[in-house]
Each structure stands twice: as C-alpha cells, then as structure tokens.
Design an enzyme around this catalytic site. Sequence first.
Site, PDB file in Angstrom:
ATOM      1  N   LYS A 292       2.312  -0.117  -0.423  1.00 37.71           N
ATOM      2  CA  LYS A 292       1.460  -0.483   0.707  1.00 37.71           C
ATOM      3  C   LYS A 292       1.433   0.656   1.734  1.00 37.71           C
ATOM      4  CE  LYS A 292       1.242  -4.177   4.156  1.00 37.71           C
ATOM      5  NZ  LYS A 292       1.750  -5.472   4.541  1.00 37.71           N
ATOM      6  N   ARG A 293       2.582   1.260   1.901  1.00 34.20           N
ATOM      7  CA  ARG A 293       2.724   2.283   2.931  1.00 34.20           C
ATOM      8  C   ARG A 293       2.067   3.604   2.523  1.00 34.20           C
ATOM      9  NH1 ARG A 293       6.824   5.542   3.885  1.00 34.20           N
ATOM     10  NH2 ARG A 293       8.000   4.625   2.169  1.00 34.20           N
TER      11      ARG A 293
END
Length: 544
Positions: free
Chosen positions: A291-292
Amino acid sequence: MNKELAELLFPNILVTPEELEEKYPVRELKEGAFVTRFGPSPTGFMHIGNLYGAFISSSLAKQSNGVFYLRIEDTDSKREVEGAKELILNALEHFQISYDEGYSKGGAYGPYLQSERKEIYQAYAKRLVEEGKAYPCFMTEEEISEIREGQELRKEMIGIYGHYAVDRNLSLEEVQEHLKNHDPYVIRMKSPGDMHKEIVLHDLIKGDITLPENVIDEVILKKDGIPTYHFAHVVDDHLMRTTHVIRGDEWVPSFPKHLQLNQLLGFKPCKYAHIAPLTKKEDGKIRKLSKRKDPEFSVDYYQQAGIPVEGVRLYLATLANTNFEEWYLQNKDKTIADFTFSFKKMPTGGTLFDMEKLNNICRTYFSRLSAEALYQESLEYYEKYDVSFADIMKKEKERLIAFLDIERDGKRPRKDIATYQDVKKESFYIFDELFYQEENPYQEIKKEEIDIPLLEEYMMRFSTQDSQEEWYEKIKVLAEESGYAPTVKMYKESPEEYKGHIGDICEMLRHVVTGKVQTPNLYNILNILGKQGIEKRIEFFKKQ
Ligand code: GLU
C-alpha cells in the site's frame, strides 16, 4: 447446566438455529452452480488483490449460472472508515463486477452487513454454549499477555488452549459471580482438537495441504458480542449457502479453526480455494504489492491513470488462468465472458503483477476497438480529468477519429495507445492549438538536418487527392531530382553519390509536421493536416 449457562449469557436471543436454517434454505440451483461471495472489510482502502478475488469469484459464479453476492465484513469497528462501503460499491461498479445479491442491493439471504447480523451469530453461539462447545472466558488482557509472554519464552504455541484455557470449566456459580461483578468476557469455542493430529485442506487451487489440527479455544464472540472473522465467516457462508469460499491465501493457517467451527456447528463446510497474493519484482527481488510503496496497489489508481476498465479486467483474467492470454489472442472477437475459468489453471504461488504487462494488454485491447469506440471511451475520461482536451476532442471529432483510424485494420494494427492519456500524447500534433503551444515541439530533431528548400519544393506538388501510391511516387521523383536516392537499396550501394535517400525525405516531413520521430502512417497524417496545415508547420519550423 450448559442450557442454564446459555440462557444466562443470551437471555434475549430467542431465535434458534433451526429457525434460521429454515429462513435461509439451501438454494435451488442447477447442479454444479457456484455460490460465491466477496467479503471485503470497509477499511477505506480497496486494493487490486481484493478486486482480483472478486473478479475470480464473480466469474466462477456467472459461468456456472450460480450466485455471486457481496457481504460487507464490518465486525472490526476499529478499522472501519467513513465512506468505505461506498468506495467498495464504486470500485465494483467501475470495474463492472456486478453481484446478484448483497449489501445495498438486498436478497433473500441478508442482511449482508455483518453488523446487522449480531442476533444470528449469537443464536449459534448460544447453541454452542448449550451443547458445551463454547464458554464464556473472563480472562483479562493482562492475564492473556502474561500467558503469551511465557509461551514466547518457552517457544510454545501462542494462544488459549489446554491448561491455559482456565475458564473452560467454570461452574455456573462462578460465571454468575463474574456476571454480577460486570466482568467483561468473550465467548470462546471449546476446541476438541489434538495437537498431535493433522487435518488436510483440499484446496481447489493449491491442492492438498496438511495442517496441524486446531487446539486453540478461539474467541468467537468479542466482549461487545460481535463475532470474530472466524465465527462470522463460518456462520455466514453456511447460512448464505455459499458453495465456494475463494479468498486470499493469508487465511490458509486459519483453516483448521474454520473446519473445526464447522464441525462444532454441525455444518457441511464449503469448498475452499485460496488465491496466491499479487507480487512485484523490484531490484531483482519479489515482494508482495504494498500500500505504501505501490500506487497501483489501490484500485483508485487505474481510473485516474486512464487505464481502461476492460484492460484491467483482461489482466486479472490473464493472471487468474494461465491459459487465458493465449485464448484471448486467438479469439479476436470474444470477450472475457466467453472464457471458462477453472481452478486448475490458477497460479498456486505468488503472482507477478506487472504494469508493463498490463500496458501491453491495454494496447491489444485498444487495437481491437474501432476508432469511434476509442474516441468515445477516451472522451469520457477527458471529460472527467482534462476538460480542455475534451473540448478540443469535441470540436475536432472528425479529425481525431480519422487520426485514430490510421493503421487500425490489418494483421498488425497499431499499438501506440496503452492508456487514455496516450490518446492526447500521441495525437497532440494534429491539433494546432496544442502543437503551437508546445514549449519546444522539435526536441527530438536536429534542426540543421532538415532540408527546408526540399520540403518547400515538395509542397508545390502535394495534393490530398493523391492515393498512397501516387503520394509515394511523387516523393520518389522529388528524391531523384534533388540528389536523394529513390530507394534505400540504391543509397546503400553508393551512399557517397547521394544527400540521403527517400526515407530521409519522409522522416524530415514527419519531423517538421509532428515534431516526433515516430508516428502512425505519414501519408494519412499529411492528409489529415491538409496542404495549408503542412505549410503552416513548415513556416513555423523555419522560425524555430
Ligand atoms: N473480510 C475478509 C478480508 O477482507 C474476507 C476474507 C474472506 O473472503 O473470507 O480479508
């Protein structure tokens, strides 16, 4: 005593499992029909892995004339985010994953929002307590973490089981005492498992997986009476008459718990298929999408980036079944709905999600669209993300469609467009208002290499009435008259005799009118620009 205990814990639960069984009967479907579901948690973030699972589940249900439903798994209120449910609905709609029943749509097996099913879970928990298969556990957080620390130290299995399950055999009086004191409690299943035994998960994708039998007294209802994922999943998939649980393979280790819960509840377990995670290659190493680090992990990314829905769907299909891609390439007139997915062809391990590959799939997809369809799809994109280009598109519709139509037919159609954004990038030079606005439209070209007098001479002869053959013939004649070789072959035989060859004349023309070194068929572009348009660009070039 168990019956009394159950009444004591759940005095308000009047509905019985029998009544629920009757309310949600086995579905009347054709033999072989799949009932699958998508069970996202409303965390405010939907990733491409979620979509991949939903895509597979819905495809399998559709192709078998079964049912695909949407269940929102909101039992973890701490992780719930405002607007998250809408985000899920929007993503499903955007990627054209329709469901037959479920949250916001309704259906005979609802409610499809787990937080509205509290009574149902409690009815089954009550029954388990009645049968001595579950019990209230009053252990405090401190007690539990103390146990955990000791287990970690001794390298034992973590959890409440065996002699750690101290509340397993509390007497009715002891429970009453706790309740009188308002001591918070959870309900735990009473695991009948044996640590030395194994069970087999007959996974439809990964094959048989041997796992240790569950011995942990897993929490089934939390302190607020809300179920854990484990319990909710087993109850819901049973009552919603799911045939196939298709979910991420991070759930494989929990399977023994789920099997045991099914057994304790007297349910026939669903069939299970665990999907391998999507991965990415970075610096030669393979890792899960994150996600990051990876914008493409979020389903929101694709729409903005101008990646067509059908391209994403085709890529998901390509990842889902190893034989899909070949089938798609061979069947030019077919769509995903014509393909039959099978578990056997699903990848068993980490599945590389490669943006380059996605782009190539989109190129193929766009190459199969008519120019009009490509125009329409792109217009929708620009109406949303670049209104000023959308205006140009509308004003210059014919011109753009003519441009998009170049090299669309034939064995090797053009593949310069991978995203809607490429429509503008690849076509900007046919629009005066964009071309002349460019800071430096001739970045790719060395000015001194352009033979301006030659191009001016050419323009005297140019006519939009010419066929492609006539057009080429004219350039050939011009080449001969101006010291250029009329064929590349002649030039190669004695390059010293010529200023260049016919190809160089075409390239000079291309550069001056488009500013680019690569474009679709030049003949068509020149015709789209027209005599005046080309002359204007030659004049413009001279001033650079
Ligand atoms: N709510 C679970 C998750 O988001 C669903 C898993 C499942 O499909 O059973 O991971």
